[in-house]
Write a protein that holds these residues in place. Structure first.
Motif, short mmCIF file in Angstrom:
data_model
loop_
_atom_site.label_atom_id
_atom_site.label_comp_id
_atom_site.label_asym_id
_atom_site.label_seq_id
_atom_site.Cartn_x
_atom_site.Cartn_y
_atom_site.Cartn_z
N TYR A 153 -19.53 70.33 -24.00
CA TYR A 153 -18.20 70.63 -23.47
C TYR A 153 -18.25 71.58 -22.30
O TYR A 153 -19.24 72.28 -22.08
CB TYR A 153 -17.24 71.14 -24.55
N SER B 210 -10.29 72.79 -21.97
CA SER B 210 -11.59 72.42 -22.54
C SER B 210 -11.78 70.91 -22.39
O SER B 210 -10.86 70.14 -22.68
CB SER B 210 -11.65 72.76 -24.03
N THR C 57 -16.64 72.00 -30.41
CA THR C 57 -16.87 73.31 -29.79
C THR C 57 -17.52 74.23 -30.83
O THR C 57 -17.52 73.92 -32.02
CB THR C 57 -15.54 73.93 -29.32
#
Ligand code: M6P
Ligand code: ZN
Length: 183
Positions: free
Chosen positions: A52, A72, A86
């Protein structure tokens, strides 16, 4: 009086934040050692695989009363049958809350209180998620395209990654028979 440009742009379709006081950070698999359950699958993958990226607008970082804003971008993928996610965190100042909202793609938001009690919300385009203080939060991409999620949180909240690194979340989001399940 002349109208002033802010020098910052936000594209609501793509979530892109650009201009003044904007920074970008990237996480690859190599930054996520110990996060995924299937350690063998993890070891067999390229450590440079992107997981990410975060674009963040920080006008006043660390200030009490200030706000931070970010997007994000969570890539599609899995480690074994566990979807890309994440790291997830509590806030360092524990009572600090946060908003997340879905911009593109489909995923899950794992929320967990300090006792380990978890709740999982579905993230879709336009979904709004209020994360109260004292609640750890992690995004999971359950689709095969990019998951894009906006966020706004207090400047002084900080990130406590250590608690998650030690104890993890009490649930994981995995693929079973082609569908996401929470285990
Ligand atoms: C959102 C916000 C950020 C966070 C980022 C990535 O944009 O919550 O504060 O850093 O997601 O999540 P993590 O820090 O858990 O890796
Ligand atoms: Zn947060």
């Amino acid at each position: 009086m002349k109208l002033m440009e802010t020098g910052v742009l936000y594209n609501p379709q793509s979530g892109k934040v650009s201009g003044k006081n904007v920074s970008k950070s990237s996480r690859q698999l190599k930054h996520m050692e110990g996060y995924y359950e299937d350690t063998e699958a993890f070891r067999s993958m390229d450590p440079e695989t992107p997981v990410y990226e975060v674009l963040m607008h920080a006008q006043e970082e660390g200030n009490e009363g200030g706000l931070l804003f970010g997007t994000s971008y969570l890539f599609p993928g899995k480690v074994g049958n566990e979807y890309f996610m994440t790291k997830g965190h509590f806030h360092e100042i524990k009572n600090r809350a946060e908003y997340y909202w879905g911009i593109q793609g489909e995923g899950a938001l794992v929320l967990m209180d300090e006792k380990g009690e978890a709740k999982v919300e579905k993230v879709t385009q336009g979904s709004l998620h209020y994360i109260p203080g004292h609640i750890a939060h992690r995004l999971v991409n359950t689709s095969d395209s990019m998951l894009v999620v906006g966020a706004c949180w207090p400047s002084d909240a900080g990130h406590d990654y250590g608690t998650i690194e030690e104890n993890g979340f009490s649930v994981r989001v995995k693929e079973e028979d082609g569908k996401p399940v929470v285990k």
